[in-house]
Design an enzyme around this catalytic site. Structure first.
Site, PDB file in Angstrom:
ATOM      1  N   HIS A 215      50.849 -21.347 -51.784  1.00 16.98           N
ATOM      2  CA  HIS A 215      50.317 -21.129 -50.424  1.00 16.98           C
ATOM      3  C   HIS A 215      51.461 -20.752 -49.493  1.00 16.98           C
ATOM      4  O   HIS A 215      52.104 -21.611 -48.886  1.00 16.98           O
ATOM      5  CB  HIS A 215      49.612 -22.396 -49.937  1.00 16.98           C
ATOM      6  CG  HIS A 215      48.842 -22.203 -48.663  1.00 16.98           C
ATOM      7  ND1 HIS A 215      47.511 -22.496 -48.532  1.00 16.98           N
ATOM      8  CD2 HIS A 215      49.214 -21.715 -47.450  1.00 16.98           C
ATOM      9  CE1 HIS A 215      47.099 -22.216 -47.311  1.00 16.98           C
ATOM     10  NE2 HIS A 215      48.132 -21.738 -46.618  1.00 16.98           N
TER      11      HIS A 215
ATOM     12  N   GLY B  48      43.235 -18.285 -40.626  1.00 18.34           N
ATOM     13  CA  GLY B  48      43.001 -18.269 -39.186  1.00 18.34           C
ATOM     14  C   GLY B  48      42.397 -19.583 -38.723  1.00 18.34           C
ATOM     15  O   GLY B  48      42.421 -20.580 -39.450  1.00 18.34           O
TER      16      GLY B  48
ATOM     17  N   GLU C 190      41.983 -27.776 -42.697  1.00 11.89           N
ATOM     18  CA  GLU C 190      43.328 -27.855 -42.104  1.00 11.89           C
ATOM     19  C   GLU C 190      43.215 -28.333 -40.656  1.00 11.89           C
ATOM     20  O   GLU C 190      43.933 -29.239 -40.248  1.00 11.89           O
ATOM     21  CB  GLU C 190      44.000 -26.472 -42.151  1.00 11.89           C
ATOM     22  CG  GLU C 190      45.358 -26.418 -41.438  1.00 11.89           C
ATOM     23  CD  GLU C 190      45.911 -24.994 -41.315  1.00 11.89           C
ATOM     24  OE1 GLU C 190      45.148 -24.019 -41.406  1.00 11.89           O
ATOM     25  OE2 GLU C 190      47.142 -24.882 -41.102  1.00 11.89           O
TER      26      GLU C 190
ATOM     27  N   ASP D  67      53.450 -22.787 -46.658  1.00 15.96           N
ATOM     28  CA  ASP D  67      52.617 -22.096 -45.662  1.00 15.96           C
ATOM     29  C   ASP D  67      53.390 -20.951 -44.967  1.00 15.96           C
ATOM     30  O   ASP D  67      53.148 -19.788 -45.273  1.00 15.96           O
ATOM     31  CB  ASP D  67      52.068 -23.098 -44.635  1.00 15.96           C
ATOM     32  CG  ASP D  67      50.689 -22.747 -44.117  1.00 15.96           C
ATOM     33  OD1 ASP D  67      50.099 -21.763 -44.583  1.00 15.96           O
ATOM     34  OD2 ASP D  67      50.191 -23.473 -43.232  1.00 15.96           O
TER      35      ASP D  67
ATOM     36  N   ARG E 246      55.567  -2.553 -39.269  1.00 16.14           N
ATOM     37  CA  ARG E 246      54.937  -1.251 -39.067  1.00 16.14           C
ATOM     38  C   ARG E 246      54.848  -0.381 -40.322  1.00 16.14           C
ATOM     39  O   ARG E 246      54.041   0.529 -40.383  1.00 16.14           O
ATOM     40  CB  ARG E 246      55.726  -0.459 -38.006  1.00 16.14           C
ATOM     41  CG  ARG E 246      55.816  -1.154 -36.672  1.00 16.14           C
ATOM     42  CD  ARG E 246      54.464  -1.208 -35.978  1.00 16.14           C
ATOM     43  NE  ARG E 246      54.496  -2.127 -34.842  1.00 16.14           N
ATOM     44  CZ  ARG E 246      54.995  -1.817 -33.634  1.00 16.14           C
ATOM     45  NH1 ARG E 246      55.473  -0.612 -33.410  1.00 16.14           N
ATOM     46  NH2 ARG E 246      54.997  -2.709 -32.668  1.00 16.14           N
TER      47      ARG E 246
ATOM     48  N   HIS F  12      52.249 -17.486 -46.627  1.00 18.24           N
ATOM     49  CA  HIS F  12      51.804 -16.238 -45.979  1.00 18.24           C
ATOM     50  C   HIS F  12      53.004 -15.299 -45.865  1.00 18.24           C
ATOM     51  O   HIS F  12      54.084 -15.723 -45.421  1.00 18.24           O
ATOM     52  CB  HIS F  12      51.254 -16.524 -44.592  1.00 18.24           C
ATOM     53  CG  HIS F  12      50.051 -17.427 -44.598  1.00 18.24           C
ATOM     54  ND1 HIS F  12      48.767 -16.954 -44.475  1.00 18.24           N
ATOM     55  CD2 HIS F  12      49.936 -18.771 -44.739  1.00 18.24           C
ATOM     56  CE1 HIS F  12      47.911 -17.971 -44.527  1.00 18.24           C
ATOM     57  NE2 HIS F  12      48.598 -19.087 -44.691  1.00 18.24           N
TER      58      HIS F  12
HETATM   59  N1  ADE Z   1      47.911 -18.000 -40.975  1.00 20.81           N
HETATM   60  C1  ADE Z   1      49.175 -18.288 -41.227  1.00 20.81           C
HETATM   61  N2  ADE Z   1      49.333 -19.587 -41.471  1.00 20.81           N
HETATM   62  C2  ADE Z   1      48.100 -20.133 -41.375  1.00 20.81           C
HETATM   63  C3  ADE Z   1      47.593 -21.427 -41.532  1.00 20.81           C
HETATM   64  N3  ADE Z   1      48.376 -22.459 -41.830  1.00 20.81           N
HETATM   65  N4  ADE Z   1      46.289 -21.632 -41.353  1.00 20.81           N
HETATM   66  C4  ADE Z   1      45.489 -20.625 -41.041  1.00 20.81           C
HETATM   67  N5  ADE Z   1      45.908 -19.385 -40.882  1.00 20.81           N
HETATM   68  C5  ADE Z   1      47.205 -19.134 -41.052  1.00 20.81           C
HETATM   69 ZN    ZN Z   2      48.005 -21.056 -44.673  1.00 22.13          ZN
END
Ligand code: ADE
Ligand code: ZN
Length: 335
Positions: free
Chosen positions: A15, A169, A199, A277, A70, A17
């Site tokens: 997990h 999100g 979360e 995360d 970009r 991003h």
């Molecule tokens: N986008 C980036 N990190 C996030 C998170 N922890 N929860 C939801 N959306 C995210």
């Molecule tokens: Zn996340």
């Protein structure tokens, strides 16, 4: 000693991003090129920019960083930078969440995104020995249009390494069930289901992720700890949680790592995996997450190894790679 043991364990990250993995140096360089984004160009100011008042404030900061990306080179720098950082921590494999709909809205062509992902992934393997896979996720706040577009992009392009379909999100006011048709189609096409849930809202969101989206793992899922029937369900169906303790502290979901429900989840027998995360935004590293949970929960070496093994088992690696990594984990001496 525990620190060295954690370093020596082969680990996986399930997990993380891509935007949130941008190093501080990369963000500072981007901010100099894109002053209109409002992201600080000074290290100290960036550290203050990364002090989040709450989850919604965190998302605004995250979107500001995202808006500076970009083209393929920007994406490549992020992917290759993430791989280098993972290699330093002996993380062998990562499933990285990418949000194509947001990048396209921010003005990046889909082909540019795909080119940067592909070249970055090749460099990760070649120069760092880190294997990367992709999760394409829906930015939930943008509703069913984002769901439809994300599905179309994922199935239309189907890049090498794409293994799963996600949803992130805010959760409040963004019901999981509205995305059910997109998850059904993604699963029918062979992608795994890994939505965020529980979360920032309660266990009902996790139930919905399981029932409506066919979740095979849950992003966070921390609020499941308050619902024993849900915990039983997660155990019974081996639905793993992608727990990100430092993230939850930094966005204000829990007061401290010591107060995090991870111990209760483990005590109930839930498959807990540890993850970062958005690591530089939260000042997190995967090693740091293992160390924090091990020390606050008083875990023995074998229990720490079990967490690393949970990550491998809950990953979407092929069975033979799982077997290899599990054997390597067992072979790390505890002394
Ligand atoms: N986008 C980036 N990190 C996030 C998170 N922890 N929860 C939801 N959306 C995210
Ligand atoms: Zn996340």
């Amino acid at each position: 000693m525990l620190r060295e043991y954690i370093r020596a364990l082969p680990k996986v990250e399930l997990h993380v991003h891509l935007v949130g993995s941008a190093s501080v140096d990369t963000v500072l360089a981007l901010a100099k090129r894109h002053p209109e984004a409002g992201v600080p160009t000074d290290r100290g100011e960036l550290a203050r920019f990364y002090e989040f008042r709450d989850f919604d404030h965190f998302l605004k900061v995250y979107w500001a960083v995202q808006s500076m990306l970009r083209d393929r080179d920007d994406i490549h720098v992020l992917v290759a930078g993430l791989a280098g950082e993972l290699a330093r921590q002996n993380v062998r494999y990562a499933e990285v969440t990418v949000t194509p709909y947001n990048h396209v809205l921010d003005g990046m062509a889909g082909d540019e995104l795909l080119a940067g992902l592909a070249s970055g992934r090749a460099e990760a393997q070649r120069d760092h020995g880190v294997e990367l896979a992709w999760v394409f996720d829906i930015p939930g706040e943008k509703g069913v249009t984002a769901g439809r577009e994300t599905l179309a992009f994922a199935l239309g392009e189907r890049p090498d390494g794409l293994v799963a379909f996600g949803l992130a999100g805010p959760e409040a006011g963004v019901g999981r069930a509205q995305f059910a048709p997109f998850f059904t189609a993604a699963r029918e096409a062979g992608l795994h289901s890994v939505p965020h849930a529980g979360e920032t809202t309660g266990p009902a969101t996790v139930w919905s992720a399981v029932r409506d989206l066919g979740a095979e793992r849950i992003g966070h899922g921390t609020s499941a700890a308050t619902d024993p029937a849900l915990l039983d369900h997660l155990v019974e169906h081996a639905i793993a949680l992608e727990v990100c303790p430092t993230s939850n502290v930094r966005t204000g979901q829990v007061p401290s790592i010591a107060a995090h429900p991870v111990r209760r989840l483990l005590g109930h027998g839930v498959v807990v995996t540890l993850n970062t995360d958005d690591p530089p935004m939260f000042g997190a590293t995967l090693e740091g997450e293992y160390l924090a949970v091990a020390s606050t929960s008083g875990l023995r070496h074998a229990e720490v190894a079990a967490l690393a093994a949970n990550g491998v088992r809950a990953s979407f690696l092929p069975p033979e790679r799982k077997t290899e990594l599990l054997a390597e984990i067992s072979a790390v001496p505890a002394a």
